[in-house]
Scaffold this active site. Structure first.
Site, PDB file in Angstrom:
ATOM      1  N   ARG A 114      30.430-101.938  14.290  1.00  2.74           N
ATOM      2  CA  ARG A 114      31.019-100.954  13.374  1.00  2.74           C
ATOM      3  C   ARG A 114      31.852 -99.910  14.123  1.00  2.74           C
ATOM      4  O   ARG A 114      31.876 -98.737  13.760  1.00  2.74           O
ATOM      5  CB  ARG A 114      29.929-100.270  12.535  1.00  2.74           C
ATOM      6  N   SER A 124      27.481-100.399   2.466  1.00  5.73           N
ATOM      7  CA  SER A 124      26.272-100.007   3.198  1.00  5.73           C
ATOM      8  C   SER A 124      26.279 -98.507   3.472  1.00  5.73           C
ATOM      9  O   SER A 124      27.290 -97.939   3.879  1.00  5.73           O
ATOM     10  CB  SER A 124      26.193-100.758   4.531  1.00  5.73           C
ATOM     11  N   GLU A 174      27.139 -94.614   7.473  1.00  4.80           N
ATOM     12  CA  GLU A 174      28.357 -95.397   7.622  1.00  4.80           C
ATOM     13  C   GLU A 174      29.463 -94.829   6.726  1.00  4.80           C
ATOM     14  O   GLU A 174      30.638 -95.077   6.941  1.00  4.80           O
ATOM     15  CB  GLU A 174      28.061 -96.856   7.240  1.00  4.80           C
TER      16      GLU A 174
END
Length: 305
Positions: free
Chosen positions: A159, A210, A280
């Protein structure tokens, strides 16, 4: 150069969370020339594509936003795909399938754009955007020039990419996929869609993907589930019943409601496992006193806007 501009624009319906207030100015460049012109002439704009991984303040944002949703040129050359930053993930996935190319199957259920997917090195089901990435055309905010970076320059990690440091903004990217017959590509795309239908909220249910990044060698969803957060609800903003790492906005939730729920989830895992999950989702815009407190707890010095 006449570039589409809207003032005091209600960003709410553009975001996948369906949360947000008025943005002072938002530009919609139609091509790379307009995009680069804006980047050269506007100081510190927020650049967004699908608005799928963000939480906009219900009080709005006093700055300038550039939306890339009209930058949607894509071409296929052999096994190579060249895509502008505004191309939606599902469209890129479908284009690859129609060309008999494998590597984009994971994006079929993603609401985000190529720009956002590269920014966060998006991935699912064992595939990541970095797997097929070759290079990208970027705007250097320091030199005000267009530069090219290859895969080795992009600092891809879980990520993470070079783009998160803030200096570079993606204009377009090149990918090299694998030639395949259509049948196995379609099977994998269908499995990915079925997983989203049965486990994750659909693209039509207001959510931002998410909530937390997975900690090393573990799953945020597993930790949240075991910590017992699935019953958490703040004014109709709820933890998704089938997957604890998703939040759905079932009412007319505000940004404070969402932050409050994120913090409760974070706190529950911290108290249960002494693990501090990292959000996130990015917060953008004005903050009331409570939102300031929540952002400080959740983001600390990493708070960008």
């Amino acid at each position: 150069m006449e570039i589409e501009l809207k003032e005091n624009y209600d960003i709410k319906n553009m975001t996948t969370f369906k949360v947000g207030g008025p943005v002072k100015q938002i530009y919609f460049p139609a091509n790379q020339q307009e995009f680069v012109y804006l980047l050269k002439n506007i100081k510190n704009p927020v650049v967004l594509g699908g608005c799928s991984n963000v939480l906009f303040s219900s009080s709005g944002y006093d700055g300038v936003v550039i939306s890339t949703i009209k930058m949607c040129q894509i071409s296929v050359r052999g096994t190579k795909i060249l895509a502008e930053c505004g191309i939606k993930g599902p469209f890129a996935s479908q284009t690859a399938y129609e060309s008999g190319l494998s590597g984009f199957e994971f994006m079929i259920g993603f609401p985000g754009t190529i720009g956002g997917n590269v920014y966060m090195n998006a991935g699912a089901h064992g595939q990541n955007i970095s797997d097929t990435f070759v290079g990208a055309c970027l705007f250097d905010t320091k030199t005000k020039e267009i530069v090219y970076k290859n895969k080795q320059d992009m600092e891809f990690g879980y990520r993470h990419s070079l783009l998160q440091d803030g200096r570079y903004i993606l204009i377009g990217a090149e990918f090299d996929l694998k030639k395949s017959t259509k049948e196995p590509i379609k099977e994998l795309m269908d499995r990915n869609l079925e997983f989203r239908r049965t486990i994750q909220p659909s693209l039509t249910t207001p959510n931002a993907g998410s909530v937390f990044k997975n900690p090393e060698n573990d799953s945020a969803g597993r930790l949240l589930d075991k910590a017992g957060v699935k019953t958490f609800d703040v004014n109709g903003v709820k933890v998704w019943e089938k997957h604890a790492n998703f939040i759905v906005n079932t009412a007319d939730g505000t940004s404070e409601d969402v932050l409050e729920l994120i913090y409760r989830m974070y706190k529950q895992v911290k108290e249960t496992y002494t693990i501090e999950l990292e959000p996130e989702i990015c917060f953008i815009g004005k903050k009331n006193k409570r939102e300031e407190e929540l952002c400080k707890q959740l983001y600390g010095i990493k708070m960008l806007k």
